[in-house]
Design a protein around this motif. Structure first.
Motif, PDB file in Angstrom:
ATOM      1  N   THR A 212      -4.681  11.188  -5.324  1.00  0.00           N
ATOM      2  CA  THR A 212      -5.355  10.046  -4.713  1.00  0.00           C
ATOM      3  C   THR A 212      -6.342  10.495  -3.641  1.00  0.00           C
ATOM      4  OG1 THR A 212      -3.638   9.764  -3.016  1.00  0.00           O
ATOM      5  CG2 THR A 212      -3.369   8.531  -5.079  1.00  0.00           C
ATOM      6  N   ALA A 213      -7.406   9.722  -3.501  1.00  0.00           N
ATOM      7  CA  ALA A 213      -8.385   9.960  -2.444  1.00  0.00           C
ATOM      8  C   ALA A 213      -8.832   8.627  -1.865  1.00  0.00           C
ATOM      9  CB  ALA A 213      -9.600  10.731  -2.979  1.00  0.00           C
ATOM     10  N   VAL A 214      -9.200   8.647  -0.612  1.00  0.00           N
ATOM     11  CA  VAL A 214      -9.796   7.489   0.043  1.00  0.00           C
ATOM     12  C   VAL A 214     -11.303   7.701   0.062  1.00  0.00           C
ATOM     13  CG1 VAL A 214     -10.037   6.242   2.235  1.00  0.00           C
ATOM     14  CG2 VAL A 214      -7.770   6.992   1.445  1.00  0.00           C
ATOM     15  N   VAL A 215     -12.032   6.742  -0.483  1.00  0.00           N
ATOM     16  CA  VAL A 215     -13.497   6.811  -0.542  1.00  0.00           C
ATOM     17  C   VAL A 215     -14.024   5.601   0.210  1.00  0.00           C
ATOM     18  CG1 VAL A 215     -15.516   7.016  -2.017  1.00  0.00           C
ATOM     19  CG2 VAL A 215     -13.315   7.878  -2.808  1.00  0.00           C
ATOM     20  N   SER A 216     -14.623   5.843   1.367  1.00  0.00           N
ATOM     21  CA  SER A 216     -14.959   4.724   2.233  1.00  0.00           C
ATOM     22  C   SER A 216     -16.382   4.795   2.765  1.00  0.00           C
ATOM     23  CB  SER A 216     -13.989   4.693   3.426  1.00  0.00           C
ATOM     24  OG  SER A 216     -14.280   3.632   4.300  1.00  0.00           O
ATOM     25  N   ASN A 217     -17.037   3.638   2.806  1.00  0.00           N
ATOM     26  CA  ASN A 217     -18.263   3.471   3.577  1.00  0.00           C
ATOM     27  C   ASN A 217     -17.837   3.215   5.011  1.00  0.00           C
ATOM     28  OD1 ASN A 217     -19.994   3.793   1.447  1.00  0.00           O
ATOM     29  ND2 ASN A 217     -20.503   1.638   1.216  1.00  0.00           N
ATOM     30  N   ILE A 218     -18.072   4.177   5.886  1.00  0.00           N
ATOM     31  CA  ILE A 218     -17.505   4.112   7.228  1.00  0.00           C
ATOM     32  C   ILE A 218     -18.287   5.042   8.142  1.00  0.00           C
ATOM     33  CG2 ILE A 218     -15.817   5.976   6.900  1.00  0.00           C
ATOM     34  CD1 ILE A 218     -13.733   4.113   8.269  1.00  0.00           C
ATOM     35  N   GLY A 219     -18.186   4.811   9.432  1.00  0.00           N
ATOM     36  CA  GLY A 219     -18.889   5.655  10.390  1.00  0.00           C
ATOM     37  C   GLY A 219     -17.963   6.439  11.303  1.00  0.00           C
ATOM     38  N   TRP A 220     -16.683   6.526  10.970  1.00  0.00           N
ATOM     39  CA  TRP A 220     -15.695   7.234  11.785  1.00  0.00           C
ATOM     40  C   TRP A 220     -14.533   7.677  10.904  1.00  0.00           C
ATOM     41  CZ3 TRP A 220     -11.005   4.494  11.950  1.00  0.00           C
ATOM     42  CH2 TRP A 220     -11.092   3.155  11.544  1.00  0.00           C
TER      43      TRP A 220
ATOM     44  N   HIS B  31       0.306   4.728  10.554  1.00  0.00           N
ATOM     45  CA  HIS B  31       1.035   3.779   9.716  1.00  0.00           C
ATOM     46  C   HIS B  31       1.849   4.461   8.611  1.00  0.00           C
ATOM     47  CE1 HIS B  31      -0.640   0.131  11.513  1.00  0.00           C
ATOM     48  NE2 HIS B  31      -1.774   0.787  11.633  1.00  0.00           N
ATOM     49  N   GLY B  32       1.903   5.779   8.644  1.00  0.00           N
ATOM     50  CA  GLY B  32       2.771   6.511   7.728  1.00  0.00           C
ATOM     51  C   GLY B  32       2.282   6.623   6.304  1.00  0.00           C
ATOM     52  N   LEU B  33       0.977   6.478   6.077  1.00  0.00           N
ATOM     53  CA  LEU B  33       0.443   6.562   4.715  1.00  0.00           C
ATOM     54  C   LEU B  33      -0.270   7.878   4.432  1.00  0.00           C
ATOM     55  CD1 LEU B  33       1.068   3.505   4.903  1.00  0.00           C
ATOM     56  CD2 LEU B  33      -1.006   3.093   3.579  1.00  0.00           C
ATOM     57  N   ASP B  34      -0.445   8.703   5.445  1.00  0.00           N
ATOM     58  CA  ASP B  34      -1.238   9.929   5.270  1.00  0.00           C
ATOM     59  C   ASP B  34      -0.597  10.916   4.307  1.00  0.00           C
ATOM     60  OD1 ASP B  34       0.722  10.121   7.431  1.00  0.00           O
ATOM     61  OD2 ASP B  34      -0.048  12.148   7.750  1.00  0.00           O
ATOM     62  N   ALA B  35       0.720  10.894   4.202  1.00  0.00           N
ATOM     63  CA  ALA B  35       1.413  11.853   3.336  1.00  0.00           C
ATOM     64  C   ALA B  35       1.076  11.657   1.870  1.00  0.00           C
ATOM     65  CB  ALA B  35       2.928  11.740   3.540  1.00  0.00           C
TER      66      ALA B  35
ATOM     67  N   ALA C  51       0.823  -1.222   0.000  1.00  0.00           N
ATOM     68  CA  ALA C  51       0.000   0.000   0.000  1.00  0.00           C
ATOM     69  C   ALA C  51       0.852   1.264   0.000  1.00  0.00           C
ATOM     70  CB  ALA C  51      -0.950  -0.008   1.195  1.00  0.00           C
ATOM     71  N   GLY C  52       1.832   1.323   0.894  1.00  0.00           N
ATOM     72  CA  GLY C  52       2.661   2.517   0.970  1.00  0.00           C
ATOM     73  C   GLY C  52       3.452   2.765  -0.299  1.00  0.00           C
ATOM     74  N   ASP C  53       4.024   1.720  -0.847  1.00  0.00           N
ATOM     75  CA  ASP C  53       4.826   1.866  -2.065  1.00  0.00           C
ATOM     76  C   ASP C  53       3.973   2.340  -3.241  1.00  0.00           C
ATOM     77  OD1 ASP C  53       7.041   1.032  -0.684  1.00  0.00           O
ATOM     78  OD2 ASP C  53       6.996  -1.016  -1.464  1.00  0.00           O
ATOM     79  N   VAL C  54       2.781   1.787  -3.361  1.00  0.00           N
ATOM     80  CA  VAL C  54       1.914   2.166  -4.480  1.00  0.00           C
ATOM     81  C   VAL C  54       1.450   3.615  -4.330  1.00  0.00           C
ATOM     82  CG1 VAL C  54      -0.340   1.736  -5.551  1.00  0.00           C
ATOM     83  CG2 VAL C  54       1.183  -0.180  -5.016  1.00  0.00           C
TER      84      VAL C  54
ATOM     85  N   PRO D  51     -10.943   7.644   9.547  1.00  0.00           N
ATOM     86  CA  PRO D  51      -9.774   6.764   9.512  1.00  0.00           C
ATOM     87  C   PRO D  51      -8.441   7.502   9.362  1.00  0.00           C
ATOM     88  CG  PRO D  51     -10.754   6.835   7.343  1.00  0.00           C
ATOM     89  CD  PRO D  51     -11.612   7.720   8.231  1.00  0.00           C
ATOM     90  N   ARG D  52      -8.454   8.819   9.328  1.00  0.00           N
ATOM     91  CA  ARG D  52      -7.200   9.546   9.133  1.00  0.00           C
ATOM     92  C   ARG D  52      -6.128   9.176  10.172  1.00  0.00           C
ATOM     93  NH1 ARG D  52     -11.362  12.998   7.813  1.00  0.00           N
ATOM     94  NH2 ARG D  52     -11.227  14.147   5.843  1.00  0.00           N
ATOM     95  N   PRO D  53      -6.491   9.000  11.464  1.00  0.00           N
ATOM     96  CA  PRO D  53      -5.453   8.587  12.419  1.00  0.00           C
ATOM     97  C   PRO D  53      -4.810   7.248  12.084  1.00  0.00           C
ATOM     98  CG  PRO D  53      -7.353   9.486  13.582  1.00  0.00           C
ATOM     99  CD  PRO D  53      -7.762   9.348  12.142  1.00  0.00           C
ATOM    100  N   VAL D  54      -5.557   6.354  11.461  1.00  0.00           N
ATOM    101  CA  VAL D  54      -4.980   5.068  11.040  1.00  0.00           C
ATOM    102  C   VAL D  54      -3.903   5.309   9.989  1.00  0.00           C
ATOM    103  CG1 VAL D  54      -5.467   2.832   9.978  1.00  0.00           C
ATOM    104  CG2 VAL D  54      -7.132   3.843  11.560  1.00  0.00           C
ATOM    105  N   PHE D  55      -4.206   6.160   9.017  1.00  0.00           N
ATOM    106  CA  PHE D  55      -3.231   6.471   7.969  1.00  0.00           C
ATOM    107  C   PHE D  55      -2.003   7.157   8.558  1.00  0.00           C
ATOM    108  CE2 PHE D  55      -6.863   5.514   5.435  1.00  0.00           C
ATOM    109  CZ  PHE D  55      -6.381   5.139   4.198  1.00  0.00           C
TER     110      PHE D  55
END
Length: 231
Positions: A132-140, A149-153, A118-121, A142-146
Motif C-alpha cells: 500500500t501507498a498513500v498518494v496525496s495532493n498536499i503541501g506537508w 493514529h496508529g496507521l503508519d505500520a 481505515a485501520g482494519d482495511v 502527513p506521516r505524523p498523522v498516520f
C-alpha cells in the motif's frame, strides 16, 4: 486483474479533517480570544465559504489574485501555504497572527480523524500481502498523522505532490507511486474521493475505486469494498 498493490488518497479517503468550527475554535482558544456566538458563527461561515481549511469544503469562488497559486497549490509547500492562508485572509480575523496559526493547526494529528474502517482495511491488506501507498495532493508531510493514529505500520510508501513537484491527476505522480511499490500500474488499484484527481490513475493503467468524501460518522465502512476488489 490480480491486485498486488493499493494506492490510497489521504484526505477524504483514509482521514477526515475536523470541522471548520472546531478548527477555528482550537486556534481562538489557544490565543485566548473570546468571541460571542454570533461573531464566531460569522467567521466560521466566512472561512468555510472561502475554502480556507485544507481538506475541508471547496471554495465557492477563488479570488482573481489567488487563481494561479490556487490552481497549483499542491506542487510545493510554499504554494500550499500561500494558497490557504491567502484564502483565509479573505475573512478579517481579530488578530493577524491567527492566519498562520490556523494553517499550523490543520497539520496537527489532532485535527484529523481516521475513518472507522481505515485501520482494519490497511491491516487486512498487509495480511494478504498487498502493498500500500498513500498518494496525496498536499503541501506537508502527513506521516505524523498516520503515526499518531496508529496507521503508519500498514503503509509501505508515501508519494506526496509537494515532494515531487506535480499534483494529481498528473500521471507522473501515479507512476512514481507504482514504482515506489515495485509494481506495474496494471497490478495496482487507486482508491480516492476526488473524481478528477484520483481517477487520473486510470490514465497509467491502474484500476480506480472512488469513495464518498463524508464526515467520519456518515461513512463507517466505505473502505471495506476495497477488500472485495482485491480478492
Amino acid at each position: 486483474m490480480t491486485v498486488k498493490g493499493v494506492l490510497f488518497d489521504f484526505s477524504g479517503t483514509l482521514f477526515r479533517i475536523e470541522s471548520t468550527a472546531s478548527w477555528l475554535r482550537s486556534v481562538l482558544d489557544r490565543a485566548r480570544i473570546p468571541l460571542d456566538g454570533a461573531e464566531f458563527e460569522r467567521l466560521t461561515r466566512g472561512l468555510e465559504a472561502c475554502g480556507a481549511l485544507p481538506g475541508g469544503v471547496a471554495p465557492r469562488a477563488v479570488p482573481a489574485h489567488l487563481t494561479e497559486v490556487w490552481a497549483e497549490r499542491d506542487r510545493t509547500a510554499e504554494q500550499h501555504r500561500a494558497a490557504y492562508t491567502g484564502m483565509a485572509r479573505e475573512v478579517p480575523l481579530p488578530r493577524p497572527e491567527l492566519y498562520d496559526a490556523l494553517y499550523a493547526r490543520h497539520m496537527e494529528p489532532a485535527a484529523w480523524r481516521p475513518y472507522a474502517d481505515a485501520g482494519d482495511v490497511l491491516a487486512e491488506l498487509r495480511r494478504r500481502g498487498v502493498r500500500t501507498a498513500v498518494v496525496s495532493n498536499i503541501g506537508w508531510d502527513p506521516r505524523p498523522v498516520f503515526r499518531e493514529h496508529g496507521l503508519d505500520a500498514w503503509v509501505d510508501a508515501y508519494v506526496l505532490s509537494y515532494e515531487h513537484g506535480v499534483q494529481k491527476p498528473d500521471p507522473r505522480l501515479f507512476r512514481a507511486a507504482c514504482e515506489a511499490l515495485g509494481l506495474a500500474p496494471e497490478d495496482v488499484l487507486m482508491v480516492g474521493d476526488d473524481r478528477r484527481a484520483d481517477a487520473g490513475a486510470a490514465a497509467v493503467g491502474c484500476a480506480v475505486h472512488l469513495v464518498d468524501h463524508l464526515p467520519v460518522e456518515e461513512r463507517p465502512d466505505g473502505l471495506r469494498p476495497v477488500l472485495e476488489l482485491v480478492g
